[in-house]
Design an enzyme around this catalytic site. Structure first.
Site, PDB file in Angstrom:
ATOM      1  N   GLU A  39      -5.979   7.658  69.661  1.00 46.04           N
ATOM      2  CA  GLU A  39      -4.822   8.534  69.569  1.00 46.04           C
ATOM      3  C   GLU A  39      -4.308   8.415  68.134  1.00 46.04           C
ATOM      4  O   GLU A  39      -4.060   7.294  67.657  1.00 46.04           O
ATOM      5  CB  GLU A  39      -3.736   8.094  70.558  1.00 46.04           C
ATOM      6  N   ARG A 263     -10.060  -5.771  76.971  1.00 42.75           N
ATOM      7  CA  ARG A 263      -9.596  -5.510  75.609  1.00 42.75           C
ATOM      8  C   ARG A 263      -9.553  -6.807  74.828  1.00 42.75           C
ATOM      9  O   ARG A 263      -9.460  -7.897  75.395  1.00 42.75           O
ATOM     10  CB  ARG A 263      -8.246  -4.795  75.613  1.00 42.75           C
ATOM     11  N   LYS A 273       0.026  -0.635  68.791  1.00 43.16           N
ATOM     12  CA  LYS A 273       0.362   0.195  67.628  1.00 43.16           C
ATOM     13  C   LYS A 273       1.870   0.363  67.496  1.00 43.16           C
ATOM     14  O   LYS A 273       2.392   0.452  66.395  1.00 43.16           O
ATOM     15  CB  LYS A 273      -0.319   1.558  67.746  1.00 43.16           C
TER      16      LYS A 273
HETATM   17  P1  ATP Z   1      -2.518   0.416  71.371  1.00 44.91           P
HETATM   18  O1  ATP Z   1      -2.103  -0.182  72.668  1.00 44.91           O
HETATM   19  O2  ATP Z   1      -2.765  -0.568  70.280  1.00 44.91           O
HETATM   20  O3  ATP Z   1      -1.639   1.536  70.916  1.00 44.91           O
HETATM   21  P2  ATP Z   1      -4.338   2.259  72.479  1.00 44.91           P
HETATM   22  O4  ATP Z   1      -5.267   1.863  73.540  1.00 44.91           O
HETATM   23  O5  ATP Z   1      -3.158   3.065  72.896  1.00 44.91           O
HETATM   24  O6  ATP Z   1      -3.955   0.985  71.649  1.00 44.91           O
HETATM   25  P3  ATP Z   1      -5.994   4.261  71.403  1.00 44.91           P
HETATM   26  O7  ATP Z   1      -5.896   4.933  70.097  1.00 44.91           O
HETATM   27  O8  ATP Z   1      -5.711   5.032  72.631  1.00 44.91           O
HETATM   28  O9  ATP Z   1      -5.054   3.013  71.316  1.00 44.91           O
HETATM   29  O10 ATP Z   1      -7.380   3.514  71.526  1.00 44.91           O
HETATM   30  C1  ATP Z   1      -8.612   4.074  71.193  1.00 44.91           C
HETATM   31  C2  ATP Z   1      -9.690   3.288  71.859  1.00 44.91           C
HETATM   32  O11 ATP Z   1      -9.657   1.943  71.420  1.00 44.91           O
HETATM   33  C3  ATP Z   1      -9.511   3.271  73.360  1.00 44.91           C
HETATM   34  O12 ATP Z   1     -10.754   3.526  73.957  1.00 44.91           O
HETATM   35  C4  ATP Z   1      -9.026   1.887  73.660  1.00 44.91           C
HETATM   36  O13 ATP Z   1      -9.467   1.458  74.912  1.00 44.91           O
HETATM   37  C5  ATP Z   1      -9.653   1.068  72.525  1.00 44.91           C
HETATM   38  N1  ATP Z   1      -8.836  -0.103  72.246  1.00 44.91           N
HETATM   39  C6  ATP Z   1      -7.545  -0.138  71.880  1.00 44.91           C
HETATM   40  N2  ATP Z   1      -7.100  -1.400  71.761  1.00 44.91           N
HETATM   41  C7  ATP Z   1      -8.149  -2.197  72.044  1.00 44.91           C
HETATM   42  C8  ATP Z   1      -8.344  -3.610  72.103  1.00 44.91           C
HETATM   43  N3  ATP Z   1      -7.364  -4.474  71.843  1.00 44.91           N
HETATM   44  N4  ATP Z   1      -9.563  -4.077  72.444  1.00 44.91           N
HETATM   45  C9  ATP Z   1     -10.568  -3.233  72.694  1.00 44.91           C
HETATM   46  N5  ATP Z   1     -10.460  -1.897  72.664  1.00 44.91           N
HETATM   47  C10 ATP Z   1      -9.270  -1.368  72.347  1.00 44.91           C
HETATM   48 MG    MG Z   2      -3.940   4.922  74.146  1.00 43.23          MG
END
Ligand code: ATP
Ligand code: MG
Length: 558
Positions: A39, A263, A273
């Site tokens: 995102e 994760r 984020k």
């Molecule tokens: P955040 O909680 O940091 O905002 P998010 O999951 O909302 O992270 P996205 O931009 O939606 O962030 O994530 C893009 C991809 O990265 C998704 O497929 C998510 O599952 C993966 N991802 C995000 N954080 C992690 C993590 N800590 N470990 C492994 N994969 C991750």
């Molecule tokens: Mg997300």
């Protein structure tokens, strides 16, 4: 292949590789197609790097391909600045995507599919407020209550949904919900919201839309549009999987499948984020690329190489259960990589003058030093030597304890690559600080070799005071004091766990003159002190180095 190596191969395969190999063998899929779906609401962090390495790595291993898809379904928090940084970081990590897509490109198709679901009697417009919807959803123990608007006719739903799209209603006035089962054990099946109204300009579609699809509706459909075979996401989405499958089944579209892995969590840092944005906005750090941040750009600025990050991601493996990785493992990966690639140089961070009384003050001698003992091809370099040098202040002690093998009056040490020197006297200033250490040297010990078998226990580094350059050095400590910064008592936040001493700036450090033309991100080992990378703030007349990490694991010893 003999049995032994075959077994070995099996045990090193992770569960996703097993699934993929199975799918390929059974002909369920012809080639594999993964995607990385960030995102664009922040910069990528090390957790994303894990996901990137996994998605791109699997596709590469099995001859498939990986798309980059921006999951830009929430216009409120998203921005093109983030899109650009995400692309830069993925490229820097060493991966290239097959196709670049935006969930927003699918808004038309998603809208048509929503109409299709309404026509099948599988979606309806709900006038309840978000609060009412939440309350009527029930709990894990109690079933939810049907919305009073649940039984609207298909015609009325079509009309209202169209009016939602036309902008007739304010934010929150209406939503489109899937009509599934308000008493399902899986809360995600209790008539999940598919669309909400948001009157905000979208960074790509501008003002074309004021209704935006929710993650659960948009994600699987987007995967399906792109013929993604293996849609890999983190564990918290496992209870969303049945809904992911439900939409695809009702629409009869390409059957993408979702798989979940744990994760990545790392000690002494935060990875949401939202929290990283808060650190930036409230100036706890200098920006998204502050070298203390767990962002990819922060790690890059700190001196991490893409190889070290990839090795780290490989090394920690792919788990099915949530786990916590020690920050030291990330540093270990960096240290291993820099050990192979960084040239050694000498630098003195906290200098004190050393004068060699029996060395001709008019002479400057050239000595030879090895650039990298791990890599012969890096060769040798010349280092200059004179009667006036700088050494580290803590490599001299006036009243040394037992077992102090560095310089003290009467004691002899080796100057790295140079000579044995013995301390004979010191000078002090008015307040009693040592200002100059006087030594004599043994000309026969050139190169640091003992002339007669006599041993010295200490070897210290130095630079030539007559031609060294000055620079700034930034030393970093962990950004948080607590192993789990997110774990806080009532009334506190993760910000209360910030380490106030995570940055130390040293000015007027003394460096070998060979460092005078360095450029940002060049990396060196400063002998005995650690690995250092040139910072973006560096200028010709003020070079700035960031310490990437120390030479040995010190992280857990504080
Ligand atoms: P955040 O909680 O940091 O905002 P998010 O999951 O909302 O992270 P996205 O931009 O939606 O962030 O994530 C893009 C991809 O990265 C998704 O497929 C998510 O599952 C993966 N991802 C995000 N954080 C992690 C993590 N800590 N470990 C492994 N994969 C991750
Ligand atoms: Mg997300």
């Amino acid at each position: 292949m003999d049995i032994k190596s075959e077994n070995k191969e099996k045990t090193t395969r992770n569960f996703l590789e097993e699934i993929i190999e199975n799918d390929l063998q059974e002909g369920k899929v012809e080639t594999i197609h993964t995607r990385f779906p960030p995102e664009p609401n922040g910069y990528l962090h090390i957790g994303h790097a894990k996901s990137i390495c996994l998605n791109f790595g699997l596709a590469k291993k099995y001859g498939g391909k990986t798309n980059l898809r921006f999951d830009d379904t929430n216009p409120v928090k998203e921005d093109t600045e983030y899109v650009d940084s995400i692309k830069e970081d993925i490229n820097w990590l060493g991966f290239s995507w097959a196709e670049e897509h935006y969930a927003s490109d699918y808004f038309d198709q998603l809208y048509l599919w929503a109409i299709e679901l309404i026509k099948k009697g599988l979606a309806y417009v709900d006038d309840q407020s978000l609060e009412e919807i939440r309350l009527n959803r029930g709990t894990v123990q109690t079933p939810g209550k049907n919305s009073p608007y649940r039984d609207r006719t298909i015609e009325e739903n079509l009309r209202l949904f169209n009016e939602m799209k036309q902008g007739k209603y304010a934010d929150g006035e209406k939503v489109l919900r899937a009509k599934i089962d308000m008493s399902n054990n899986n809360m995600n099946f209790r008539d999940p919201i598919m669309y909400r109204i948001i009157h905000t300009t979208h960074h790509r579609t501008g003002n074309k839309w004021c209704i935006y699809p929710m993650y659960d509706y948009a994600h699987g459909e987007s995967d399906s549009i792109e013929n993604i075979t293996h849609s890999i996401c983190t564990l918290e989405f496992d209870i969303h999987r049945p809904l992911y499958d439900w939409f695809i089944k009702q629409l009869g579209i390409f059957p993408s499948h979702q798989y979940e892995f744990a994760r990545l969590n790392i000690t002494y840092t935060v990875m949401s984020k939202r929290k990283l944005l808060q650190l930036v906005k409230e100036n706890y750090v200098s920006g998204w690329d502050d070298p203390r941040m767990p962002t990819i750009c922060g790690l890059r600025r700190r001196g991490y190489t893409s190889e070290s990050i990839r090795n780290f991601c490989e090394d920690i493996g792919v788990a099915k259960r949530d786990n916590l990785i020690d920050y030291g493992r990330l540093e270990f990966a960096l240290r291993e990589d820099l050990n192979k690639r960084a040239n050694r140089v000498m630098a003195v961070l906290n200098p004190i003058k050393l004068v060699i009384d029996n060395y001709d003050e008019n002479v400057q001698e050239e000595l030879e030093a090895v650039n990298n003992p791990e890599d012969e091809t890096k060769g040798m370099r010349k280092i200059s030597f004179s009667n006036t040098l700088y050494i580290e202040r803590d490599d001299f002690m006036e009243n040394p304890p037992k077992k102090y093998f560095r310089l003290s009056i009467g004691n002899e040490v080796r100057l790295r690559y140079a000579y044995f020197v013995k301390c004979v006297s010191i000078e002090k200033d008015d307040v009693g600080n040592v200002t100059v250490v006087h030594c004599t040297y043994d000309p026969l010990s050139k190169g640091g070799n003992s002339p007669d078998g006599r041993k010295v226990k200490g070897t210290i580094h130095w630079v030539n005071a007559k031609d060294c350059i000055e620079s700034e050095v930034r030393l970093f400590d962990r950004l948080f004091k607590e192993e789990l910064p997110d774990k806080v008592e009532d009334g506190k936040t993760f910000l209360d766990n910030i380490n106030p001493d995570s940055l130390k700036v040293l000015k007027h450090c003394k460096m070998e003159k060979c460092l005078k033309d360095v450029t940002p991100l060049q990396k060196f080992q400063f002998e005995r002190l650690g690995y250092f990378s040139v910072d973006y703030d560096s200028k010709q007349d003020n070079i700035v180095f960031n310490r990437c990490c120390t030479l040995k694991e010190t992280w857990n010893k504080n």
